[in-house]
Design a protein around this motif. Structure first.
Motif, PDB file in Angstrom:
ATOM      1  N   UNK A 184       8.799  -5.582 -13.471  1.00  0.00           N
ATOM      2  CA  UNK A 184      10.293  -4.613 -13.744  1.00  0.00           C
ATOM      3  C   UNK A 184       9.984  -3.462 -14.476  1.00  0.00           C
ATOM      4  N   UNK A 185       9.029  -3.709 -15.381  1.00  0.00           N
ATOM      5  CA  UNK A 185       8.746  -2.404 -16.303  1.00  0.00           C
ATOM      6  C   UNK A 185       7.751  -1.614 -15.399  1.00  0.00           C
ATOM      7  N   UNK A 186       6.758  -2.099 -14.793  1.00  0.00           N
ATOM      8  CA  UNK A 186       5.833  -1.268 -14.031  1.00  0.00           C
ATOM      9  C   UNK A 186       6.822  -0.694 -12.915  1.00  0.00           C
ATOM     10  N   UNK A 201       7.881   8.831 -10.494  1.00  0.00           N
ATOM     11  CA  UNK A 201       8.235   9.639  -8.930  1.00  0.00           C
ATOM     12  C   UNK A 201       9.384  10.526  -9.256  1.00  0.00           C
ATOM     13  N   UNK A 202      10.283  10.284 -10.131  1.00  0.00           N
ATOM     14  CA  UNK A 202      11.395  11.380 -10.517  1.00  0.00           C
ATOM     15  C   UNK A 202      11.066  12.274 -11.001  1.00  0.00           C
ATOM     16  N   UNK A 222       0.374  -3.188  -9.538  1.00  0.00           N
ATOM     17  CA  UNK A 222       1.053  -3.161  -8.325  1.00  0.00           C
ATOM     18  C   UNK A 222       2.080  -3.957  -8.266  1.00  0.00           C
ATOM     19  N   UNK A 223       3.125  -3.384  -7.418  1.00  0.00           N
ATOM     20  CA  UNK A 223       4.310  -4.061  -7.296  1.00  0.00           C
ATOM     21  C   UNK A 223       4.304  -4.788  -5.771  1.00  0.00           C
ATOM     22  N   UNK A 274       5.886  -1.003  -3.615  1.00  0.00           N
ATOM     23  CA  UNK A 274       5.015  -0.002  -4.192  1.00  0.00           C
ATOM     24  C   UNK A 274       4.806   0.892  -2.986  1.00  0.00           C
ATOM     25  N   UNK A 275       4.460   0.785  -1.808  1.00  0.00           N
ATOM     26  CA  UNK A 275       4.483   1.625  -0.756  1.00  0.00           C
ATOM     27  C   UNK A 275       5.607   2.686  -0.640  1.00  0.00           C
TER      28      UNK A 275
END
Length: 409
Positions: A119-121, A129-130, A160-161, A166-167
């Motif tokens: 969740x933190x990642x 991204x923002x 990685x998520x 992630x993608x």
């Protein structure tokens, strides 16, 4: 037959272990005494105890994975279930059950920690991204570019998520970077085009500046150099290497011209300063003619001064009005003297002045007689009116008499 609390050996050499479900066959012993058989299988039991203790310690103090820990537990449990040792098998199973529970608890803790970490990642990557999308619209090319590179390094350091999330985030992140790169590339391409246009414009300005460097048409050429400088500033900057070279050529051409002009002006200033000294001497000589007592000799002396004055040449601009004003004052005094002399020696003007004076005198005398008659008749109003007219005629008479005096009588 030999027997212990946890096992026994029968007459045939068969070894048994006692469990809650009854005796279980451990194995057969033919090589020695029954005591040796029990001791052997008890040592194997102790070996399992040591394995369990080591596994407990690894589970508590190392990052042994739940998968590996479970496999190790099952391996030991299989040995216990096979009854190949003599000892308290129930105690071993109890410890293995406790160990299994601990491993499962550790597994759940790690799952929860991983969920928190994930969740933190995710939130960290969303923040990256923002920021990247905000930077995509920036025109602070260097700072924004460096920041985007730093964001990539930060991204690489995050876990990685799940693949889909992630993608999706990476697609947005990569798109923002690409958008910024395209805008920056377009900006610098436009800037390069502008600089090339500036270089071509400045090449022409340099060529003209160099063609003017040996001009001796000081005023117009200096004005043109000022215009060229304004055009240079308006042209914008060329590429760094070209800009420096063009500027050196442009400035060098100006320096050649203005140094030559300065040298000529310095020589001219020295000459004009010397001219001023000579003209000041002539002004002093001319001013000695005042006041004019002998018009003829004064006129000849001034003519001599004026001829020498004209032969001298220019003086410094800031002294011109002052020095010429002093000479003109002497010239005006001569002109006034000549005009006075001319009036004095002009018979026609003298006659006109005498005639006017006589007419005015007759008019004054006549008015005086009319005033006396009016007062004698008691007509004071008429007398007062005639008295005012007399004042005007008397003033004209006084002025005419003064003018007549200038003719000597």
């Amino acid at each position: 037959m030999s027997s212990e609390p946890w096992g026994r050996v029968d007459e045939a050499g068969t070894v048994y272990v006692r469990t809650a479900d009854g005796e279980q066959v451990v194995g057969s012993w033919q090589a020695g005494s029954p005591e040796e058989a029990l001791a052997y299988f008890e040592r194997k039991y102790d070996g399992l105890v040591v394995e369990i203790e080591l596994l407990e310690r690894r589970v508590q103090t190392t990052d042994l994975s739940a998968k590996d820990a479970t496999a190790a537990i099952e391996h030991i449990r299989h040995q216990v279930d096979e009854h190949h040792v003599v000892g308290d098998l129930a105690a071993l199973k109890k410890r293995l059950d406790k160990l299994t529970s601990d491993v499962e608890a550790r597994r759940e803790e790690r799952r929860a920690a991983k969920a928190v970490q994930t969740d933190e990642a995710r939130r960290a990557k969303e923040a990256l991204v923002t920021e990247a999308e905000e930077l995509a619209a920036s025109e602070q090319w260097r700072a924004a570019g460096e920041r985007l590179r730093a964001l990539v390094d930060t991204w690489k350091g995050l876990p990685r998520l799940d693949r889909r999330t992630d993608d999706e985030l990476w697609h947005r992140f990569s798109h923002a970077r690409s958008a910024f790169s395209k805008r920056r590339k377009a900006h610098f391409a436009s800037l390069d085009a502008q600089r090339e246009t500036a270089r071509q414009t400045k090449e022409k300005l340099v060529a003209e500046a160099e063609s003017l460097s040996d001009s001796t048409d000081w005023g117009p050429t200096a004005a043109r150099y000022r215009d060229l400088m304004s055009e240079w500033k308006a042209a914008g900057r060329a590429q760094r290497e070209a800009e420096d070279d063009l500027w050196n050529r442009f400035r060098g051409a100006q320096d050649v011209f203005f140094q030559a002009r300065s040298q000529v002006f310095a020589e001219r200033d020295a000459e004009q300063q010397e001219n001023l000294t000579h003209k000041e001497e002539l002004v002093v000589e001319a001013e000695k003619l005042l006041p004019i007592s002998d018009l003829k000799s004064a006129r000849a002396a001034f003519r001599s001064v004026n001829e020498r004055w004209e032969a001298i040449g220019h003086v410094p601009r800031d002294a011109r009005a002052r020095i010429e004003g002093r000479l003109h004052a002497v010239e005006r005094a001569l002109q006034d003297a000549e005009e006075t002399e001319w009036r004095r020696s002009n018979p026609e003007a003298r006659a006109r002045a005498q005639g006017l004076t006589g007419q005015l005198q007759d008019a004054v005398d006549k008015l005086r007689g009319q005033i006396d008659a009016a007062r004698a008749a008691g007509n004071n109003a008429k007398a007062d009116k005639l008295a005012k007219e007399l004042e005007g005629r008397q003033a004209l008479l006084d002025q005419a008499l003064k003018g007549l005096e200038e003719f000597g009588g």
